[in-house]
Design a protein around this motif. Structure first.
Motif, PDB file in Angstrom:
ATOM      1  N   ARG A 156      26.840 -21.314 -80.329  1.00 21.90           N
ATOM      2  CA  ARG A 156      28.121 -20.605 -80.485  1.00 21.90           C
ATOM      3  C   ARG A 156      28.081 -19.743 -81.741  1.00 21.90           C
ATOM      4  O   ARG A 156      27.687 -20.198 -82.819  1.00 21.90           O
ATOM      5  CB  ARG A 156      29.278 -21.593 -80.604  1.00 21.90           C
ATOM      6  N   ARG A 158      30.567 -18.688 -83.455  1.00 22.02           N
ATOM      7  CA  ARG A 158      31.501 -19.199 -84.460  1.00 22.02           C
ATOM      8  C   ARG A 158      30.833 -20.276 -85.328  1.00 22.02           C
ATOM      9  O   ARG A 158      31.087 -20.357 -86.527  1.00 22.02           O
ATOM     10  CB  ARG A 158      32.770 -19.740 -83.815  1.00 22.02           C
ATOM     11  N   SER A 198      31.797  -8.685 -84.851  1.00 23.22           N
ATOM     12  CA  SER A 198      33.096  -8.110 -85.209  1.00 23.22           C
ATOM     13  C   SER A 198      34.212  -8.703 -84.356  1.00 23.22           C
ATOM     14  O   SER A 198      35.304  -9.002 -84.861  1.00 23.22           O
ATOM     15  CB  SER A 198      33.057  -6.589 -85.041  1.00 23.22           C
ATOM     16  N   ARG A 199      33.945  -8.903 -83.056  1.00 24.49           N
ATOM     17  CA  ARG A 199      34.975  -9.482 -82.179  1.00 24.49           C
ATOM     18  C   ARG A 199      35.300 -10.911 -82.599  1.00 24.49           C
ATOM     19  O   ARG A 199      36.476 -11.302 -82.655  1.00 24.49           O
ATOM     20  CB  ARG A 199      34.498  -9.449 -80.721  1.00 24.49           C
ATOM     21  N   GLU A 200      34.271 -11.690 -82.907  1.00 21.53           N
ATOM     22  CA  GLU A 200      34.509 -13.084 -83.273  1.00 21.53           C
ATOM     23  C   GLU A 200      35.235 -13.184 -84.608  1.00 21.53           C
ATOM     24  O   GLU A 200      36.156 -13.995 -84.766  1.00 21.53           O
ATOM     25  CB  GLU A 200      33.187 -13.852 -83.328  1.00 21.53           C
ATOM     26  N   GLY A 202      37.246 -10.979 -85.766  1.00 20.60           N
ATOM     27  CA  GLY A 202      38.614 -10.556 -85.474  1.00 20.60           C
ATOM     28  C   GLY A 202      39.433 -11.691 -84.878  1.00 20.60           C
ATOM     29  O   GLY A 202      40.605 -11.886 -85.238  1.00 20.60           O
ATOM     30  N   ARG A 203      38.840 -12.457 -83.971  1.00 21.36           N
ATOM     31  CA  ARG A 203      39.553 -13.605 -83.378  1.00 21.36           C
ATOM     32  C   ARG A 203      39.860 -14.656 -84.452  1.00 21.36           C
ATOM     33  O   ARG A 203      40.960 -15.220 -84.476  1.00 21.36           O
ATOM     34  CB  ARG A 203      38.720 -14.212 -82.245  1.00 21.36           C
ATOM     35  N   MET A 204      38.900 -14.911 -85.325  1.00 21.25           N
ATOM     36  CA  MET A 204      39.107 -15.896 -86.391  1.00 21.25           C
ATOM     37  C   MET A 204      40.207 -15.435 -87.348  1.00 21.25           C
ATOM     38  O   MET A 204      41.011 -16.242 -87.829  1.00 21.25           O
ATOM     39  CB  MET A 204      37.791 -16.133 -87.135  1.00 21.25           C
ATOM     40  N   ARG A 205      40.259 -14.136 -87.603  1.00 21.73           N
ATOM     41  CA  ARG A 205      41.333 -13.587 -88.447  1.00 21.73           C
ATOM     42  C   ARG A 205      42.684 -13.767 -87.761  1.00 21.73           C
ATOM     43  O   ARG A 205      43.659 -14.191 -88.394  1.00 21.73           O
ATOM     44  CB  ARG A 205      41.063 -12.110 -88.710  1.00 21.73           C
ATOM     45  N   ASP A 206      42.746 -13.446 -86.474  1.00 23.94           N
ATOM     46  CA  ASP A 206      44.007 -13.549 -85.737  1.00 23.94           C
ATOM     47  C   ASP A 206      44.490 -14.998 -85.641  1.00 23.94           C
ATOM     48  O   ASP A 206      45.695 -15.252 -85.543  1.00 23.94           O
ATOM     49  CB  ASP A 206      43.845 -12.960 -84.331  1.00 23.94           C
ATOM     50  N   GLU A 207      43.555 -15.945 -85.669  1.00 20.49           N
ATOM     51  CA  GLU A 207      43.911 -17.369 -85.634  1.00 20.49           C
ATOM     52  C   GLU A 207      44.288 -17.898 -87.011  1.00 20.49           C
ATOM     53  O   GLU A 207      44.650 -19.071 -87.151  1.00 20.49           O
ATOM     54  CB  GLU A 207      42.743 -18.177 -85.067  1.00 20.49           C
TER      55      GLU A 207
END
Length: 227
Positions: A156, A158, A198-200, A202-207
């Motif tokens: 993964r 992450r 970058s996508r991952e 971004g998801r971690m930032r949004d969470e």
């Protein structure tokens, strides 16, 4: 040696235990010299043999590994006070990595072979200290490489990011990725696609797990690192 260079060198682990008054003598025994590089200039090419390793005085250098297909993976990014190429210099084997100036850089080169043979090895206290410190440095670098292997073994993305962040700081409270690495550099270091990284992120930032500020990653939720 100017005061700035001396201040950087004296803080490196290579010279731990050497009295301030003996530093100049130790550097002479080890054939130390300083060289400047432009961004993009190669310090060590793949296949090069060298008896010297470097300590970064100013700027940044990057260690890259190329596979048979020519794909690059970043082994490490080295900033002020960091050292590189110790194993290459001690082993005397051709380099399997490339060292490049990631920015304008100034490096002091240490000829470690002089601590093994010649006058500096026959009873010099400084030489014995340098050899002992070099052994410790090599051991630490080996641990870092083991950590890198653990990181890229994660399936993964992450989990790779988490292990990278854990490696940056042991306080577990505010952990930042060094600004030594751009997003592209970090992607190559983690052996992943830049857009996927970058996508991952971004998801971690949004969470609410991290905050992104330029090349800096700040951990907002320390529990994420312990999970």
């Amino acid at each position: 040696m100017d005061k700035y260079t001396r201040a950087v060198v004296v803080q490196t682990s290579l010279f731990n235990g050497i009295e301030a008054g003996e530093l100049e003598c130790a550097l002479r025994e080890l054939g130390a010299y300083t060289k400047t590089y432009e961004a993009g200039e190669l310090l060590i090419r793949m296949g090069d043999c060298t008896r010297s390793f470097g300590i970064v005085i100013d700027g940044r250098v990057r260690i890259d590994f190329y596979d048979e297909a020519g794909n690059v993976s970043i082994v490490a990014a080295i900033g002020r006070g960091g050292s590189f190429a110790e194993a290459i210099a001690c082993a005397g084997d051709p380099s399997i990595v490339q060292v490049e100036a990631a920015s304008a850089a100034r490096v002091i080169w240490i000829d470690i072979s002089r601590a093994f043979v010649g006058p500096s090895s026959s009873g010099s206290v400084s030489a014995r200290i340098v050899l002992a410190n070099t052994t410790r440095m090599l051991a630490r670098k080996n641990m870092l490489l083991n950590r890198k292997m653990q990181m890229i073994a994660q399936k993964r993305l992450r989990d790779r990011i988490k292990l990278f962040l854990l490696a940056q700081d042991d306080t577990r409270d505010v952990i930042r990725s060094t600004s030594e690495m751009t997003r592209s550099d970090l992607a190559r270091y983690l052996s992943v696609d830049r857009s996927a990284l970058s996508r991952e992120l971004g998801r971690m930032r949004d969470e609410g797990l991290i905050a992104l500020r330029g090349n800096t990653i700040e951990v907002l939720d320390g529990n994420f690192l312990e999970a």
